[in-house]
Write an enzyme that holds these catalytic residues in place. Structure first.
Site, mmCIF file in Angstrom:
data_model
loop_
_atom_site.group_PDB
_atom_site.id
_atom_site.type_symbol
_atom_site.label_atom_id
_atom_site.label_comp_id
_atom_site.label_asym_id
_atom_site.label_seq_id
_atom_site.Cartn_x
_atom_site.Cartn_y
_atom_site.Cartn_z
ATOM 1 N N GLY A 141 0.780 -1.229 0.000
ATOM 2 C CA GLY A 141 0.000 0.000 0.000
ATOM 3 C C GLY A 141 0.812 1.279 0.000
ATOM 4 N N SER A 142 1.988 1.274 -0.663
ATOM 5 C CA SER A 142 2.745 2.540 -0.691
ATOM 6 C C SER A 142 2.035 3.582 -1.554
ATOM 7 C CB SER A 142 4.191 2.314 -1.157
ATOM 8 O OG SER A 142 4.239 1.972 -2.517
ATOM 9 N N ASN A 143 1.344 3.136 -2.605
ATOM 10 C CA ASN A 143 0.555 4.104 -3.390
ATOM 11 C C ASN A 143 -0.607 4.646 -2.565
ATOM 12 O OD1 ASN A 143 1.430 4.551 -6.307
ATOM 13 N ND2 ASN A 143 1.669 2.342 -6.082
ATOM 14 N N HIS A 149 -0.061 1.172 -13.202
ATOM 15 C CA HIS A 149 0.693 0.028 -13.721
ATOM 16 C C HIS A 149 2.167 0.426 -13.825
ATOM 17 C CE1 HIS A 149 1.397 -3.644 -15.934
ATOM 18 N NE2 HIS A 149 2.092 -2.941 -16.819
ATOM 19 N N GLY A 166 -10.210 -5.029 -20.454
ATOM 20 C CA GLY A 166 -8.980 -5.787 -20.707
ATOM 21 C C GLY A 166 -7.993 -5.677 -19.557
ATOM 22 N N VAL A 167 -6.820 -6.301 -19.747
ATOM 23 C CA VAL A 167 -5.774 -6.223 -18.722
ATOM 24 C C VAL A 167 -4.830 -5.069 -19.078
ATOM 25 C CG1 VAL A 167 -3.830 -7.424 -17.651
ATOM 26 C CG2 VAL A 167 -5.925 -8.685 -18.205
ATOM 27 N N GLU A 172 5.407 6.625 -9.329
ATOM 28 C CA GLU A 172 4.001 6.259 -9.102
ATOM 29 C C GLU A 172 3.405 7.146 -8.023
ATOM 30 O OE1 GLU A 172 3.063 2.099 -8.648
ATOM 31 O OE2 GLU A 172 4.863 1.494 -9.706
ATOM 32 N N ASN A 218 -6.437 2.705 -12.484
ATOM 33 C CA ASN A 218 -5.420 1.751 -12.048
ATOM 34 C C ASN A 218 -4.043 2.351 -12.300
ATOM 35 O OD1 ASN A 218 -4.360 -0.866 -11.253
ATOM 36 N ND2 ASN A 218 -3.878 -1.207 -13.411
ATOM 37 N N ARG A 257 -6.500 -8.420 -8.398
ATOM 38 C CA ARG A 257 -7.630 -9.218 -8.892
ATOM 39 C C ARG A 257 -8.103 -8.611 -10.209
ATOM 40 N NH1 ARG A 257 -7.410 -13.732 -6.933
ATOM 41 N NH2 ARG A 257 -9.522 -14.126 -7.660
HETATM 42 C C1 GRF Z 1 2.781 -0.905 -7.786
HETATM 43 O O1 GRF Z 1 3.997 -1.098 -8.466
HETATM 44 C C2 GRF Z 1 1.650 -0.758 -8.775
HETATM 45 O O2 GRF Z 1 2.045 -0.112 -9.936
HETATM 46 C C3 GRF Z 1 1.283 -2.188 -9.057
HETATM 47 O O3 GRF Z 1 1.396 -2.835 -7.825
HETATM 48 C C4 GRF Z 1 2.350 -2.148 -7.015
HETATM 49 C C5 GRF Z 1 1.674 -1.805 -5.717
HETATM 50 O O4 GRF Z 1 2.544 -1.281 -4.768
HETATM 51 N N1 GRF Z 1 -0.027 -2.249 -9.675
HETATM 52 P P1 GRF Z 1 1.992 -0.673 -3.432
HETATM 53 O O5 GRF Z 1 1.133 -1.752 -2.748
HETATM 54 O O6 GRF Z 1 1.185 0.547 -3.746
HETATM 55 O O7 GRF Z 1 3.216 -0.363 -2.617
#
Ligand code: GRF
Length: 220
Positions: free
Chosen positions: A15-17, A112, A146-147, A177, A110, A94
């Protein structure tokens, strides 16, 4: 201040984002707030980060459901209950179904860790290194069926360095990010993001109110 957009953050891991978004939302001028954090896995560090920040946090374990659709229906119910207006996938591992997409049309985003459309899917930092790419980065996009295929909102680029491992490249990408995900949310919450097919247009920021305070103008 006008009403803040209510976010529902879905996560599976550390969960760093999520943390980057929590930190931005602490700024009272930020146009969004986190209404709920949901993890599909009880050990997700994201749940602890949410609790530390005093944000409602729930685990909805996908293993308790017979398939993807019933799991998504439970997510939709929880998100609606929290009054969520924008669903933010932050390391949510998921695949979501039409049940979620139909409930939140063009309201699911999302992040990525690659420069889409290059390297969708998993283990993408290693893929970028193995391919010999000179640059990689990260992408925030709307989620479609899609993915990692939906319309792109914002990207950041980082170099791939000769000594990089998947971990060192992932860390360099993650720093970016944390900058672009809150920015994407800010742009959406201020109504500046418009989707036209595959293309996302970002409207210019409104002129600051102060522009109207000197009349006649100081310039010209
Ligand atoms: C990140 O690299 C994000 O781009 C990917 O999963 C990772 C999640 O990292 N979808 P965090 O849990 O937010 O630290």
């Amino acid at each position: 201040m006008s009403k803040r957009m209510r976010l529902g953050v879905l996560a599976s891991g550390g969960g760093s984002n999520l943390q980057a978004i929590i930190d931005r939302c602490r700024d009272g001028g930020f146009p969004a707030e986190i209404a709920v954090v949901i993890a599909n896995n009880p050990d997700a560090g994201a749940l602890e980060r949410a609790r530390q920040a005093g944000i409602p946090a729930r685990c909805i374990n996908h293993r308790d459901f017979a398939g993807r659709e019933p799991f998504d229906a439970a997510l939709v119910a929880a998100l609606r209950e929290a009054g969520v207006e924008l669903v933010v996938l932050a390391g949510f591992m998921r695949i979501i179904t039409r049940v979620m997409l139909d409930a939140f049309p063009q309201r699911i985003i999302n992040i990525h860790p690659a420069l889409l459309p290059a390297f969708p899917g998993l283990h993408v930092q290693q893929q970028a290194i193995d391919y010999g790419a000179r640059f990689s980065g990260c992408t925030v996009h709307f989620v479609d069926g899609g993915v990692d295929t939906g319309p792109i909102i914002i990207q950041a680029v980082v170099p791939v360095l000769p000594a990089d491992t998947a971990d060192t490249l992932a860390a360099r990408i993650l720093e970016q990010e944390h900058r672009i995900y809150p920015r994407a949310i800010e742009l959406i919450a201020t109504g500046r993001v418009h989707v036209d097919g595959r293309t996302v247009a970002i409207a210019p920021a409104a002129a600051p109110l102060s522009a109207a305070l000197v009349n006649p103008s100081l310039e010209g």
